[in-house]
Design a protein around this motif. Structure first.
Motif, PDB file in Angstrom:
ATOM      1  N   THR A 238     -11.143  13.485 -13.656  1.00 19.91           N
ATOM      2  CA  THR A 238     -12.088  12.851 -14.948  1.00 19.91           C
ATOM      3  C   THR A 238     -12.695  11.086 -13.313  1.00 19.91           C
ATOM      4  O   THR A 238     -13.964  11.002 -14.618  1.00 19.91           O
ATOM      5  CB  THR A 238     -11.774  11.676 -15.437  1.00 19.91           C
ATOM      6  OG1 THR A 238     -10.121  11.086 -14.895  1.00 19.91           O
ATOM      7  CG2 THR A 238     -10.100  12.718 -16.145  1.00 19.91           C
ATOM      8  N   GLY A 239     -12.679  11.394 -12.801  1.00 18.99           N
ATOM      9  CA  GLY A 239     -13.580  10.502 -11.609  1.00 18.99           C
ATOM     10  C   GLY A 239     -12.554   9.612 -11.090  1.00 18.99           C
ATOM     11  O   GLY A 239     -11.696   9.324 -10.389  1.00 18.99           O
ATOM     12  N   LEU A 240     -13.573   8.290  -9.644  1.00 19.64           N
ATOM     13  CA  LEU A 240     -12.981   7.923  -8.932  1.00 19.64           C
ATOM     14  C   LEU A 240     -14.408   6.228  -8.616  1.00 19.64           C
ATOM     15  O   LEU A 240     -15.193   7.032  -9.006  1.00 19.64           O
ATOM     16  CB  LEU A 240     -12.502   8.701  -7.670  1.00 19.64           C
ATOM     17  CG  LEU A 240     -12.216   9.845  -7.400  1.00 19.64           C
ATOM     18  CD1 LEU A 240     -12.248  10.060  -5.886  1.00 19.64           C
ATOM     19  CD2 LEU A 240     -10.285   9.145  -7.531  1.00 19.64           C
ATOM     20  N   THR A 241     -13.480   6.208  -8.852  1.00 16.86           N
ATOM     21  CA  THR A 241     -14.342   4.804  -7.840  1.00 16.86           C
ATOM     22  C   THR A 241     -14.215   3.728  -7.105  1.00 16.86           C
ATOM     23  O   THR A 241     -13.225   4.214  -6.577  1.00 16.86           O
ATOM     24  CB  THR A 241     -14.210   3.330  -9.047  1.00 16.86           C
ATOM     25  OG1 THR A 241     -15.221   2.950  -8.642  1.00 16.86           O
ATOM     26  CG2 THR A 241     -13.615   2.951  -9.657  1.00 16.86           C
TER      27      THR A 241
ATOM     28  N   GLY B 231      -4.696   4.951  -9.043  1.00 16.04           N
ATOM     29  CA  GLY B 231      -5.238   4.861 -10.202  1.00 16.04           C
ATOM     30  C   GLY B 231      -6.341   5.437 -10.231  1.00 16.04           C
ATOM     31  O   GLY B 231      -6.215   6.552  -8.778  1.00 16.04           O
ATOM     32  N   ARG B 232      -7.821   5.026 -10.816  1.00 12.66           N
ATOM     33  CA  ARG B 232      -8.929   6.269 -10.709  1.00 12.66           C
ATOM     34  C   ARG B 232      -9.555   5.565  -9.250  1.00 12.66           C
ATOM     35  O   ARG B 232     -10.862   5.539  -9.027  1.00 12.66           O
ATOM     36  CB  ARG B 232      -9.850   5.671 -11.687  1.00 12.66           C
ATOM     37  CG  ARG B 232      -9.403   6.730 -12.864  1.00 12.66           C
ATOM     38  CD  ARG B 232      -9.825   6.601 -14.339  1.00 12.66           C
ATOM     39  NE  ARG B 232     -12.339   6.173 -13.500  1.00 12.66           N
ATOM     40  CZ  ARG B 232     -12.608   7.408 -14.252  1.00 12.66           C
ATOM     41  NH1 ARG B 232     -12.226   8.244 -14.683  1.00 12.66           N
ATOM     42  NH2 ARG B 232     -13.778   7.121 -14.103  1.00 12.66           N
ATOM     43  N   GLU B 233      -9.488   4.003  -8.645  1.00 12.17           N
ATOM     44  CA  GLU B 233      -9.695   3.913  -7.394  1.00 12.17           C
ATOM     45  C   GLU B 233      -9.090   4.420  -6.234  1.00 12.17           C
ATOM     46  O   GLU B 233      -8.488   4.372  -5.656  1.00 12.17           O
ATOM     47  CB  GLU B 233      -9.317   2.333  -7.399  1.00 12.17           C
ATOM     48  CG  GLU B 233     -10.237   1.179  -6.584  1.00 12.17           C
ATOM     49  CD  GLU B 233      -9.516   0.169  -6.461  1.00 12.17           C
ATOM     50  OE1 GLU B 233     -10.301  -0.421  -5.684  1.00 12.17           O
ATOM     51  OE2 GLU B 233      -9.952  -0.357  -6.986  1.00 12.17           O
TER      52      GLU B 233
ATOM     53  N   LEU C 245       0.427  -1.188  -0.483  1.00 12.25           N
ATOM     54  CA  LEU C 245      -0.010   0.086  -0.066  1.00 12.25           C
ATOM     55  C   LEU C 245       0.576   0.969  -0.198  1.00 12.25           C
ATOM     56  O   LEU C 245       0.707   2.389  -0.710  1.00 12.25           O
ATOM     57  CB  LEU C 245      -1.101   0.444   0.475  1.00 12.25           C
ATOM     58  CG  LEU C 245      -1.762   0.986   1.084  1.00 12.25           C
ATOM     59  CD1 LEU C 245      -3.264   0.335   0.530  1.00 12.25           C
ATOM     60  CD2 LEU C 245      -2.658   1.559   1.891  1.00 12.25           C
ATOM     61  N   VAL C 246       1.978   1.207   0.592  1.00  7.73           N
ATOM     62  CA  VAL C 246       2.401   2.319   1.063  1.00  7.73           C
ATOM     63  C   VAL C 246       4.004   2.529   0.529  1.00  7.73           C
ATOM     64  O   VAL C 246       3.303   4.447  -1.402  1.00  7.73           O
ATOM     65  CB  VAL C 246       2.838   2.705   2.449  1.00  7.73           C
ATOM     66  CG1 VAL C 246       3.726   3.880   2.046  1.00  7.73           C
ATOM     67  CG2 VAL C 246       2.050   2.505   3.119  1.00  7.73           C
ATOM     68  N   PRO C 247       4.439   2.189  -0.495  1.00  4.06           N
ATOM     69  CA  PRO C 247       5.239   1.891  -1.640  1.00  4.06           C
ATOM     70  C   PRO C 247       4.376   1.861  -2.989  1.00  4.06           C
ATOM     71  O   PRO C 247       5.549   3.011  -3.303  1.00  4.06           O
ATOM     72  CB  PRO C 247       6.098   0.484  -1.515  1.00  4.06           C
ATOM     73  CG  PRO C 247       5.187  -0.589  -0.953  1.00  4.06           C
ATOM     74  CD  PRO C 247       4.603   0.793   0.383  1.00  4.06           C
ATOM     75  N   LEU C 248       3.530   1.514  -3.272  1.00  7.69           N
ATOM     76  CA  LEU C 248       2.944   1.257  -4.695  1.00  7.69           C
ATOM     77  C   LEU C 248       1.984   2.273  -4.808  1.00  7.69           C
ATOM     78  O   LEU C 248       1.342   2.115  -6.418  1.00  7.69           O
ATOM     79  CB  LEU C 248       2.663  -0.643  -4.986  1.00  7.69           C
ATOM     80  CG  LEU C 248       3.758  -1.323  -4.682  1.00  7.69           C
ATOM     81  CD1 LEU C 248       3.341  -2.604  -5.399  1.00  7.69           C
ATOM     82  CD2 LEU C 248       5.164  -0.529  -5.386  1.00  7.69           C
ATOM     83  N   GLN C 249       1.221   2.185  -3.738  1.00  7.25           N
ATOM     84  CA  GLN C 249       0.080   3.060  -4.271  1.00  7.25           C
ATOM     85  C   GLN C 249      -0.413   4.897  -3.309  1.00  7.25           C
ATOM     86  O   GLN C 249       1.175   4.869  -2.881  1.00  7.25           O
ATOM     87  CB  GLN C 249      -1.455   2.669  -2.897  1.00  7.25           C
ATOM     88  CG  GLN C 249      -1.798   1.120  -3.613  1.00  7.25           C
ATOM     89  CD  GLN C 249      -3.476   0.568  -3.255  1.00  7.25           C
ATOM     90  OE1 GLN C 249      -4.369   1.620  -3.050  1.00  7.25           O
ATOM     91  NE2 GLN C 249      -3.711  -0.596  -4.177  1.00  7.25           N
ATOM     92  N   ASP C 250      -0.696   5.483  -3.982  1.00  7.79           N
ATOM     93  CA  ASP C 250      -0.806   7.523  -4.257  1.00  7.79           C
ATOM     94  C   ASP C 250      -1.213   7.010  -2.226  1.00  7.79           C
ATOM     95  O   ASP C 250      -2.470   6.983  -2.487  1.00  7.79           O
ATOM     96  CB  ASP C 250      -1.107   7.717  -4.684  1.00  7.79           C
ATOM     97  CG  ASP C 250      -1.350   9.796  -4.616  1.00  7.79           C
ATOM     98  OD1 ASP C 250      -0.022   9.433  -3.906  1.00  7.79           O
ATOM     99  OD2 ASP C 250      -1.628   9.980  -5.646  1.00  7.79           O
ATOM    100  N   THR C 251      -0.120   7.245  -1.437  1.00  9.56           N
ATOM    101  CA  THR C 251      -0.876   6.905   0.491  1.00  9.56           C
ATOM    102  C   THR C 251      -0.912   8.256   0.412  1.00  9.56           C
ATOM    103  O   THR C 251       0.242   9.062   0.393  1.00  9.56           O
ATOM    104  CB  THR C 251      -0.448   5.263   0.569  1.00  9.56           C
ATOM    105  OG1 THR C 251      -1.065   4.462  -0.708  1.00  9.56           O
ATOM    106  CG2 THR C 251      -0.870   4.857   2.128  1.00  9.56           C
ATOM    107  N   TRP C 252      -1.851   8.242   1.207  1.00 11.31           N
ATOM    108  CA  TRP C 252      -1.911   9.671   2.529  1.00 11.31           C
ATOM    109  C   TRP C 252      -2.541   8.818   3.411  1.00 11.31           C
ATOM    110  O   TRP C 252      -2.915   8.592   4.091  1.00 11.31           O
ATOM    111  CB  TRP C 252      -2.635  11.122   1.453  1.00 11.31           C
ATOM    112  CG  TRP C 252      -2.506  11.475   0.584  1.00 11.31           C
ATOM    113  CD1 TRP C 252      -2.618  10.549  -1.292  1.00 11.31           C
ATOM    114  CD2 TRP C 252      -2.141  12.961  -0.371  1.00 11.31           C
ATOM    115  NE1 TRP C 252      -2.312  11.721  -2.157  1.00 11.31           N
ATOM    116  CE2 TRP C 252      -1.887  12.764  -0.831  1.00 11.31           C
ATOM    117  CE3 TRP C 252      -1.119  13.632   0.760  1.00 11.31           C
ATOM    118  CZ2 TRP C 252      -0.930  13.146  -2.436  1.00 11.31           C
ATOM    119  CZ3 TRP C 252      -0.379  14.527  -0.420  1.00 11.31           C
ATOM    120  CH2 TRP C 252      -0.500  14.881  -1.489  1.00 11.31           C
TER     121      TRP C 252
END
Length: 154
Positions: free
Chosen positions: A106-109, A75-77, A52-59
């Protein structure tokens, strides 16, 4: 300064993974006590640290040096949005959603469980629309879920 203003949102760093995982675990237990998690606490900690922390845009949301919330975009998720139980209802989730929308204009899911009525109200208040109801065969928990999208599909 209000409590919400004293909270900082920032990108998660590798050293935040354990604290962020503990926010997830506490939040999940408080909000979804009847949902059986398929992963042990140690597996969740590994996932936050290695994926999660290294591979996704985590805040993370930080208050007085303590992580009190976590949000991740894949991504958009919107793959994760969890707050420490005692920090709910103070505007942190609203700030995370504003941030997510700015990073994915442009959108989220997202997916949430059908039994999580407070989450439904929260996401719908932020303009998300339910687009798919599942019987739970598509997730590890085997719990019926709802897919939400923003903006709503036309």
């Amino acid at each position: 300064m209000s409590e919400t203003e004293a909270i900082t949102l920032r990108r998660a760093e590798p050293t935040d993974a354990t604290a962020a995982a503990h926010v997830f675990l506490r939040s999940f237990r408080a909000a979804l006590p009847t949902v059986v998690r398929p992963r042990t606490d140690d597996e969740v900690l590994w996932y936050f640290r290695e994926v999660l922390v290294p591979l996704q845009d985590t805040w993370v949301a930080v208050a007085d040096g303590e992580i009190v919330g976590v949000m991740a975009l894949d991504g958009r998720e919107l793959s994760q949005l969890y707050l420490a139980p005692e920090w709910r209802g103070q505007g942190i989730g609203d700030r995370f959603i504003t941030l997510a929308k700015s990073h994915s204009p442009t959108g989220l899911t997202l997916q949430t469980f059908q039994i999580n009525t407070p989450a439904h109200h929260f996401y719908e208040r932020h303009g998300f629309t339910p687009t798919k109801w599942t019987d739970g065969t598509e997730n590890e928990e085997r719990e019926p879920s709802v897919q939400y999208e923003w903006p709503p599909p036309h």
